[in-house]
Design an enzyme around this catalytic site. Structure first.
Site, PDB file in Angstrom:
ATOM      1  N   ASN A  60      -1.250   2.058   5.712  1.00 58.84           N
ATOM      2  CA  ASN A  60      -0.383   1.222   4.838  1.00 58.84           C
ATOM      3  C   ASN A  60      -0.113   0.517   6.154  1.00 58.84           C
ATOM      4  O   ASN A  60       0.249   1.295   7.365  1.00 58.84           O
ATOM      5  CB  ASN A  60       1.057   1.741   4.196  1.00 58.84           C
ATOM      6  CG  ASN A  60       1.612   0.888   4.150  1.00 58.84           C
ATOM      7  OD1 ASN A  60       1.318  -0.542   4.051  1.00 58.84           O
ATOM      8  ND2 ASN A  60       2.947   1.225   3.632  1.00 58.84           N
ATOM      9  N   GLY A  61      -0.418  -1.643   6.535  1.00 54.54           N
ATOM     10  CA  GLY A  61       0.593  -1.616   7.716  1.00 54.54           C
ATOM     11  C   GLY A  61      -0.993  -3.442   8.077  1.00 54.54           C
ATOM     12  O   GLY A  61      -1.597  -3.363   7.246  1.00 54.54           O
ATOM     13  N   LYS A 118      10.692 -15.426 -12.116  1.00 53.51           N
ATOM     14  CA  LYS A 118      10.133 -14.548 -12.934  1.00 53.51           C
ATOM     15  C   LYS A 118       9.273 -15.056 -13.945  1.00 53.51           C
ATOM     16  O   LYS A 118       7.863 -14.287 -13.717  1.00 53.51           O
ATOM     17  CB  LYS A 118      11.207 -14.294 -13.924  1.00 53.51           C
ATOM     18  CG  LYS A 118      12.812 -13.260 -13.801  1.00 53.51           C
ATOM     19  CD  LYS A 118      12.323 -11.561 -13.139  1.00 53.51           C
ATOM     20  CE  LYS A 118      11.221 -11.804 -11.777  1.00 53.51           C
ATOM     21  NZ  LYS A 118      12.508 -11.470 -11.184  1.00 53.51           N
ATOM     22  N   LYS A 144       5.031  -4.037  -5.663  1.00 52.15           N
ATOM     23  CA  LYS A 144       6.002  -3.577  -5.562  1.00 52.15           C
ATOM     24  C   LYS A 144       7.577  -3.636  -3.807  1.00 52.15           C
ATOM     25  O   LYS A 144       8.908  -4.379  -4.062  1.00 52.15           O
ATOM     26  CB  LYS A 144       7.160  -2.865  -6.431  1.00 52.15           C
ATOM     27  CG  LYS A 144       9.071  -2.514  -6.568  1.00 52.15           C
ATOM     28  CD  LYS A 144       9.020  -2.850  -7.477  1.00 52.15           C
ATOM     29  CE  LYS A 144      10.428  -3.197  -8.071  1.00 52.15           C
ATOM     30  NZ  LYS A 144      11.143  -4.489  -8.559  1.00 52.15           N
ATOM     31  N   GLU A 203      15.648 -18.380  -9.543  1.00 49.78           N
ATOM     32  CA  GLU A 203      15.118 -16.734 -10.043  1.00 49.78           C
ATOM     33  C   GLU A 203      14.617 -16.929 -11.608  1.00 49.78           C
ATOM     34  O   GLU A 203      13.215 -15.969 -11.884  1.00 49.78           O
ATOM     35  CB  GLU A 203      16.299 -16.180 -10.581  1.00 49.78           C
ATOM     36  CG  GLU A 203      16.167 -14.930 -11.247  1.00 49.78           C
ATOM     37  CD  GLU A 203      15.409 -14.005 -10.602  1.00 49.78           C
ATOM     38  OE1 GLU A 203      14.638 -14.307  -9.318  1.00 49.78           O
ATOM     39  OE2 GLU A 203      14.968 -12.519 -10.311  1.00 49.78           O
ATOM     40  N   ARG A 222       3.332   0.318  -4.720  1.00 50.55           N
ATOM     41  CA  ARG A 222       3.068  -0.603  -4.140  1.00 50.55           C
ATOM     42  C   ARG A 222       1.870  -1.288  -4.011  1.00 50.55           C
ATOM     43  O   ARG A 222       1.401  -1.566  -2.448  1.00 50.55           O
ATOM     44  CB  ARG A 222       3.382   0.702  -3.091  1.00 50.55           C
ATOM     45  CG  ARG A 222       4.594   1.556  -2.645  1.00 50.55           C
ATOM     46  CD  ARG A 222       4.338   2.697  -1.809  1.00 50.55           C
ATOM     47  NE  ARG A 222       4.564   2.254  -0.183  1.00 50.55           N
ATOM     48  CZ  ARG A 222       5.943   1.836   0.025  1.00 50.55           C
ATOM     49  NH1 ARG A 222       6.272   2.116  -0.821  1.00 50.55           N
ATOM     50  NH2 ARG A 222       6.178   1.465   1.337  1.00 50.55           N
ATOM     51  N   CYS A 270       0.541  -1.400   0.026  1.00 54.35           N
ATOM     52  CA  CYS A 270      -0.169   0.383   0.137  1.00 54.35           C
ATOM     53  C   CYS A 270       0.862   1.170  -0.098  1.00 54.35           C
ATOM     54  O   CYS A 270       1.730   1.166   0.270  1.00 54.35           O
ATOM     55  CB  CYS A 270      -1.114   0.256   1.260  1.00 54.35           C
ATOM     56  SG  CYS A 270      -1.984  -1.417   1.322  1.00 54.35           S
ATOM     57  N   HIS A 295      14.759 -37.737  -7.450  1.00 49.07           N
ATOM     58  CA  HIS A 295      14.882 -38.369  -6.046  1.00 49.07           C
ATOM     59  C   HIS A 295      13.028 -37.183  -5.992  1.00 49.07           C
ATOM     60  O   HIS A 295      13.007 -37.281  -4.637  1.00 49.07           O
ATOM     61  CB  HIS A 295      16.084 -37.121  -5.037  1.00 49.07           C
ATOM     62  CG  HIS A 295      16.910 -37.606  -5.518  1.00 49.07           C
ATOM     63  ND1 HIS A 295      17.623 -38.696  -4.334  1.00 49.07           N
ATOM     64  CD2 HIS A 295      18.136 -37.161  -5.497  1.00 49.07           C
ATOM     65  CE1 HIS A 295      18.582 -39.504  -4.438  1.00 49.07           C
ATOM     66  NE2 HIS A 295      19.293 -37.497  -5.214  1.00 49.07           N
ATOM     67  N   GLU A 316       5.720 -15.750 -11.973  1.00 46.74           N
ATOM     68  CA  GLU A 316       5.298 -13.934 -10.946  1.00 46.74           C
ATOM     69  C   GLU A 316       4.267 -13.350 -12.073  1.00 46.74           C
ATOM     70  O   GLU A 316       3.837 -12.569 -12.345  1.00 46.74           O
ATOM     71  CB  GLU A 316       5.496 -13.393 -10.704  1.00 46.74           C
ATOM     72  CG  GLU A 316       7.354 -12.017 -11.445  1.00 46.74           C
ATOM     73  CD  GLU A 316       7.832 -11.929 -10.203  1.00 46.74           C
ATOM     74  OE1 GLU A 316       9.173 -11.902 -10.273  1.00 46.74           O
ATOM     75  OE2 GLU A 316       7.630 -10.707  -8.959  1.00 46.74           O
ATOM     76  N   TRP A 342      -3.046  -3.079  -1.836  1.00 48.29           N
ATOM     77  CA  TRP A 342      -2.503  -4.392  -1.762  1.00 48.29           C
ATOM     78  C   TRP A 342      -3.610  -4.644  -0.956  1.00 48.29           C
ATOM     79  O   TRP A 342      -2.820  -4.669   0.487  1.00 48.29           O
ATOM     80  CB  TRP A 342      -0.526  -4.231  -1.501  1.00 48.29           C
ATOM     81  CG  TRP A 342      -0.890  -5.845  -1.545  1.00 48.29           C
ATOM     82  CD1 TRP A 342      -0.395  -6.455  -3.310  1.00 48.29           C
ATOM     83  CD2 TRP A 342      -0.672  -6.986  -1.037  1.00 48.29           C
ATOM     84  NE1 TRP A 342      -0.388  -7.365  -2.759  1.00 48.29           N
ATOM     85  CE2 TRP A 342       0.344  -7.900  -1.813  1.00 48.29           C
ATOM     86  CE3 TRP A 342      -0.771  -6.782   0.109  1.00 48.29           C
ATOM     87  CZ2 TRP A 342       0.232  -9.064  -0.802  1.00 48.29           C
ATOM     88  CZ3 TRP A 342      -0.876  -7.988   0.959  1.00 48.29           C
ATOM     89  CH2 TRP A 342      -0.213  -9.030   0.377  1.00 48.29           C
TER      90      TRP A 342
HETATM   91  O1  M6R Z   1      12.644  -4.732  -2.185  1.00 51.29           O
HETATM   92  P1  M6R Z   1      13.118  -6.145  -1.808  1.00 51.29           P
HETATM   93  O2  M6R Z   1      14.575  -6.533  -2.709  1.00 51.29           O
HETATM   94  O3  M6R Z   1      13.399  -6.137  -0.845  1.00 51.29           O
HETATM   95  O4  M6R Z   1      12.228  -7.391  -2.830  1.00 51.29           O
HETATM   96  C1  M6R Z   1      11.874  -8.755  -2.145  1.00 51.29           C
HETATM   97  C2  M6R Z   1      11.461  -9.515  -3.078  1.00 51.29           C
HETATM   98  O5  M6R Z   1       9.884  -8.804  -2.562  1.00 51.29           O
HETATM   99  C3  M6R Z   1      11.476  -9.120  -4.701  1.00 51.29           C
HETATM  100  O6  M6R Z   1      12.855  -9.407  -4.822  1.00 51.29           O
HETATM  101  C4  M6R Z   1      10.339 -10.167  -5.198  1.00 51.29           C
HETATM  102  O7  M6R Z   1      10.405 -11.099  -5.326  1.00 51.29           O
HETATM  103  C5  M6R Z   1      10.200  -9.770  -6.539  1.00 51.29           C
HETATM  104  N1  M6R Z   1       8.800  -9.241  -7.175  1.00 51.29           N
HETATM  105  C6  M6R Z   1      10.929 -10.748  -7.114  1.00 51.29           C
HETATM  106  O8  M6R Z   1      10.935  -9.780  -9.144  1.00 51.29           O
END
Ligand code: M6R
Length: 606
Positions: free
Chosen positions: A98-99, A482, A601, A478, A27, A2, A501, A485, A74
């Site tokens: 926010n929280g 990607k 984000k 990673e 956010r 948020c 395994h 998401e 959010w």
């Molecule tokens: O701002 P941060 O690097 O702490 O964020 C960590 C994760 O939330 C962030 O890397 C998230 O996994 C991304 N959306 C991945 O693309």
């Protein structure tokens, strides 16, 4: 998550709030809303979804005020709909939050018993009712002090009052909040990015602080309601480039920027004249630490896993990697020769921040690797190393991942050097190899055309796997993150040697599998694992590096060759086609690439 904004001005504020909300939208984008005080009444405008949906209603609204608050959401408590959109208001008070309020159930029960009626399913609404209740017998300062002391959990709040149309309250615990100072107006914002187009003069609230903000004055208080002095910081004036330029999406732009961002970071940390690492003021000597613990979430965690391989190769340190949300609740061994490194693009991730707090409370040595240098994590760590990659807007992290890896590699070299675990020649070679990296990334970006033509197979699949060994295993993690998401299709990253395994049972005819195998010591073993999945019908895309001895594989579906760097630096290059694979798969599916569903984000709730 948020984002909140607040403004007290001598001119109407709705459009300024709207513009700031656009900047904060990274956010959260489940709903958006704002409230102003107009002729003694709260004028709330809110909607489900994006800030764009709000814009029309704001621009046609006849009631605007000189003071207001805004929010992008959010969702945590309650569905993502207009009723749950912030601000939440009574006749007297309007609040953005926010929280998460953790003791919402008990507070709500008590308020309902006292005749309060709730309109939404949010935790935030209890704050509105509590303030309304306390205002009956208290002034603003005492009301806020008492209400904040009743709340458990985390919050950044913006609050306006019909009976005090000249003032705005901001408060924080856990979630970030900044105050900005402008000409005849002052601001509140979740981060300085939201305020930077209006001011570069900022004060960050510390945990427990609140402020009473008027257009010409801001007073700060601690959690007991005692007035305190706060510093005004002058942020760098450079305008933040938040345009997509010629790119369709921020993510595409951020992928393309990587040769430049890596180059910029190298320039910050490598002295051109003597090839020395300029990590100044590194506060610890070689005898101060024997173990390093790397902590992050999501992509930042993957960068940490890669760094574990580097640390183990180039130093004799003991190395642990941890996911922040796990670390913070475990029974950790806090030893005085531990060094904790926290990696976070935003510097606001709640779990990473809480893990840092825990280490600080246990008097550990703490270092932060961040992109946002004004962030809470940067401010609370004892030593900070910025990744210098500029603002990252796309929710899927790309250029920050490369930046995090780069700084982690630099700190590995630095530590290896101060511990005399690398000789001068090896050290000098590694620095030279680093300087070639931007050019190699630039050339590797040319794999985009081929990867875009392969992406449809992934977007049509039920699921996919990403395999690697050694430091290509976290690269696989990673790549899978990607893809999931952005495409919302299941993707799993796995150590290639572990397939037999269990996960080999997932492989069926036509399933796309990405095998990440540079020509390193693991290559032959990974090739055997690749054959095992091909034999079971997988459609394998091999991502390797260019090499003079071309090896042909029967039944291999496709191969992408990245440029060749030193073995250490291969994760940088191998990541590039994986970023584009996720991008193009999501593009084929028509997904919102920069704002994937259910995500935000900056993850400021745990
Ligand atoms: O701002 P941060 O690097 O702490 O964020 C960590 C994760 O939330 C962030 O890397 C998230 O996994 C991304 N959306 C991945 O693309």
């Amino acid at each position: 998550m948020c984002g909140i904004i607040g403004i007290s001005s001598n001119k109407p504020v709705s459009t300024i709030i709207l513009n700031s909300l656009k900047k904060l939208e990274y956010r959260g984008y489940d709903s958006a809303g704002l409230a102003t005080i107009h002729k003694g009444f709260i004028n709330e405008i809110k909607c489900e979804g994006r800030v764009n949906n709000l814009e029309k209603n704001v621009l046609t609204s006849k009631s605007d005020g000189l003071i207001g608050i805004g929010h992008v959401r959010w969702a945590t408590h309650g569905a993502a709909n207009t009723i749950n959109a912030h601000p939440h208001s009574s006749e007297k008070v309007s609040v953005v939050h926010n929280g998460i309020i953790e003791n919402v159930t008990i507070l709500k029960k008590h308020l309902i018993n006292n005749g309060h009626k709730f309109k939404s399913q949010t935790d935030t609404e209890v704050i509105v009712h509590l303030i309304t209740e306390y205002l009956k017998t208290n002034n603003i300062k005492n009301t806020i002090t008492k209400v904040l002391n009743k709340l458990h959990g985390s919050f950044a709040l913006g609050i306006i009052f019909t009976d005090h149309p000249d003032l705005l309250v901001g408060a924080r615990r856990g979630s970030p909040l900044a105050v900005g100072y402008g000409p005849n107006e002052n601001y509140l914002g979740s981060d300085s990015y939201a305020l930077k187009s209006m001011t570069n003069k900022i004060t960050y609230l510390d945990d427990g602080d609140f402020c009473i903000l008027r257009k010409d004055k801001v007073d700060f208080y601690n959690s007991e309601g005692v007035i305190i002095n706060k510093k005004i910081l002058e942020l760098s004036k450079e305008d933040i480039d938040i345009n997509k330029g010629d790119f369709k999406h921020f993510m595409a732009k951020e992928i393309a920027e990587q040769p430049n961002t890596i180059n910029a970071c190298i320039k910050e940390y490598i002295n051109k004249l003597n090839n020395e690492l300029s990590i100044f003021n590194f506060p610890w000597k070689k005898e101060d630490f024997n173990k390093i613990i790397l902590i992050g979430c999501g992509t930042a965690y993957h960068a940490c896993v890669i760094a574990k391989y580097w640390f183990e190769k180039l130093t004799n340190l003991e190395v642990d990697v941890d996911i922040a949300s796990e670390f913070r609740y475990r029974n950790n061994r806090f030893r005085k020769d531990n060094l904790y490194v926290f990696v976070s693009q935003s510097g606001e991730t709640a779990d990473t921040h809480a893990a840092l707090d825990l280490c600080n409370k246990n008097k550990m040595k703490t270092c932060a690797i961040v992109n946002v240098v004004e962030s809470s994590i940067a401010r609370d760590a004892q030593f900070v190393l910025p990744i210098h990659c500029g603002q990252e807007i796309g929710v899927a992290s790309t250029k920050a991942f490369l930046g995090q890896m780069l700084v982690l590699y630099l700190i590995t070299l630095k530590i290896s050097k101060i511990r005399n675990e690398i000789n001068d020649l090896q050290y000098a070679n590694k620095i030279c190899q680093l300087k070639e990296l931007p050019e190699l990334i630039l050339k590797t970006l040319k794999t985009e055309t081929k990867i875009s033509s392969l992406s449809e197979t992934f977007s049509n699949a039920k699921g996919s796997m990403f395999l690697g060994r050694g430091h290509s295993y976290p690269v696989a993690l990673e790549g899978a993150l990607k893809l999931k998401e952005l495409s919302y299709i299941h993707a799993e990253g796995y150590p290639a040697g572990e397939m037999k395994h269990g996960p080999l049972a997932l492989i069926e005819e036509g399933m796309p599998v990405v095998v990440i195998a540079p020509r390193d010591d693991h290559y032959e073993k990974t090739m055997s694992n690749m054959q095992e999945v091909i034999a079971r019908g997988a459609k394998v895309l091999l991502i390797t590096n260019k090499s003079s001895d071309e090896i042909k594989f029967d039944n291999l579906w496709e191969k992408i060759e990245v440029e060749t760097s030193s073995i250490d630096l291969m994760p940088f290059l191998l990541t590039i086609p994986l970023q584009n694979l996720a991008y193009y798969s999501a593009l084929t599916l028509g997904h919102d690439i920069d704002k994937p569903r259910n995500l935000a984000k900056s993850v400021t709730v745990e």
